[in-house]
Design a protein around this motif. Structure first.
Motif, PDB file in Angstrom:
ATOM      1  N   GLY A  81       1.205  22.431  -9.628  1.00  0.00           N
ATOM      2  CA  GLY A  81       1.133  23.564 -10.524  1.00  0.00           C
ATOM      3  C   GLY A  81       2.373  23.727 -11.392  1.00  0.00           C
ATOM      4  N   ILE A  82       2.142  23.962 -12.674  1.00  0.00           N
ATOM      5  CA  ILE A  82       3.253  24.118 -13.612  1.00  0.00           C
ATOM      6  C   ILE A  82       3.105  25.420 -14.421  1.00  0.00           C
ATOM      7  N   SER A  83       2.374  26.362 -13.845  1.00  0.00           N
ATOM      8  CA  SER A  83       2.154  27.637 -14.527  1.00  0.00           C
ATOM      9  C   SER A  83       1.587  27.362 -15.926  1.00  0.00           C
ATOM     10  N   SER A  84       2.189  27.927 -16.953  1.00  0.00           N
ATOM     11  CA  SER A  84       1.734  27.667 -18.326  1.00  0.00           C
ATOM     12  C   SER A  84       2.747  26.856 -19.115  1.00  0.00           C
TER      13      SER A  84
ATOM     14  N   ALA B 204       3.720  26.584 -24.376  1.00  0.00           N
ATOM     15  CA  ALA B 204       3.298  27.569 -23.375  1.00  0.00           C
ATOM     16  C   ALA B 204       1.782  27.556 -23.201  1.00  0.00           C
ATOM     17  N   ALA B 205       1.233  26.369 -23.218  1.00  0.00           N
ATOM     18  CA  ALA B 205      -0.177  26.076 -22.955  1.00  0.00           C
ATOM     19  C   ALA B 205      -1.142  26.535 -24.046  1.00  0.00           C
TER      20      ALA B 205
ATOM     21  N   SER C 273      -5.518  25.713 -23.881  1.00  0.00           N
ATOM     22  CA  SER C 273      -5.825  26.636 -22.788  1.00  0.00           C
ATOM     23  C   SER C 273      -5.450  25.999 -21.462  1.00  0.00           C
ATOM     24  N   GLY C 274      -5.471  26.822 -20.431  1.00  0.00           N
ATOM     25  CA  GLY C 274      -5.224  26.327 -19.090  1.00  0.00           C
ATOM     26  C   GLY C 274      -3.962  26.889 -18.476  1.00  0.00           C
ATOM     27  N   SER C 275      -3.867  26.706 -17.180  1.00  0.00           N
ATOM     28  CA  SER C 275      -2.668  27.064 -16.429  1.00  0.00           C
ATOM     29  C   SER C 275      -2.753  26.391 -15.065  1.00  0.00           C
TER      30      SER C 275
ATOM     31  N   THR D  36      -6.233  22.082 -21.494  1.00  0.00           N
ATOM     32  CA  THR D  36      -7.019  21.416 -22.528  1.00  0.00           C
ATOM     33  C   THR D  36      -6.450  21.698 -23.906  1.00  0.00           C
ATOM     34  N   LEU D  37      -6.578  20.695 -24.759  1.00  0.00           N
ATOM     35  CA  LEU D  37      -6.316  20.823 -26.187  1.00  0.00           C
ATOM     36  C   LEU D  37      -7.659  20.651 -26.879  1.00  0.00           C
TER      37      LEU D  37
END
Lengths: 103, 121
Positions: A28-31, A50-51, A65-67, A72-73
């Motif tokens: 996990g890398i947060s955002s 920042a995602a 998006s994502g966290s 995703t891009l």
């Protein structure tokens, strides 16, 4: 060390298509994720940080998006100038890249 | 508008030390909030982070290169530099300098154009 795995590695698409690229982190890398676009012979260009925050001047057809571990891009409607290689990045690690080519 | 420009030899002999300098204009290295990075890209391959330095002088190096890398900063000249020792052909790459934005968890918002360094005798 955190690993970033992008999929697919290669993508063939047409102008106007909706394109999605995925980046998975080994933990996990947060955002804390960025996306870059690189064209041949040029330096990478920051698209999203920042995602999900669009860098100034980047067209709104790009979104992120994502966290946690999955990100995703998305390019909502692929334009001719979007054919390039895309990389995700978290601190000192880059994904292996996704090359988007014309179908 | 911040600009970064790499400079240094384009050809280095095996076993020697690769030395590059990045000159920053349009902003001060000492202003804080950013770290100053080196990234390389082998021909036809992906991006590899070499390391970075804060204006204070603290550094981070890629563990795979740590034994051979030194990054330094000269705030008086608004420059930071890369030294990579004991180079081999595997160090042939385009070398980029870039600015990392601390508030955005290291996102690299400004890049130099890149400079190709070839290791060959």
């Amino acid at each position: 060390d955190i690993q970033l795995t992008q999929s697919p590695s290669f993508l063939s698409a047409s102008v106007g298509d909706r394109v999605t690229i995925t980046c998975r982190a080994s933990q996990g890398i947060s955002s804390y994720l960025a996306w870059y676009q690189q064209k041949p012979g040029k330096a990478p260009k920051l698209l999203i940080y920042a995602a999900s925050t669009l860098q100034s001047g980047v067209p709104s057809r790009f979104s992120g998006s994502g966290s946690g571990t999955e990100f995703t891009l998305t390019i909502s409607s692929l334009q001719p100038e979007d054919f390039a290689t895309y990389y995700c990045q978290h601190q000192g690690t880059f994904g292996q890249g996704t090359k988007v080519e014309i179908k | 508008q911040v600009q970064l420009q790499e400079s240094g030899p384009g050809l280095v002999k095996p076993s020697q030390t690769l030395s590059l300098t990045c000159t920053v204009s349009g902003g001060s290295i000492s202003s804080g909030g950013y770290y100053w990075s080196w990234i390389r890209q082998h021909p036809g391959k992906g991006l590899e982070w070499i390391g970075y330095i804060y204006y204070s002088g603290s550094t981070y190096y890629n563990p795979s290169l740590k034994s051979r890398v030194t990054i330094s900063v000269d705030t008086s000249k608004n420059q930071f530099s890369l030294k990579l020792s004991s180079v081999t052909a595997a160090d042939t790459a385009v070398y980029y300098c870039a600015r990392g934005w601390v508030a955005a968890a290291g996102s690299l918002d400004y890049w130099g154009q890149g400079t190709l360094v070839t290791v060959s005798s």
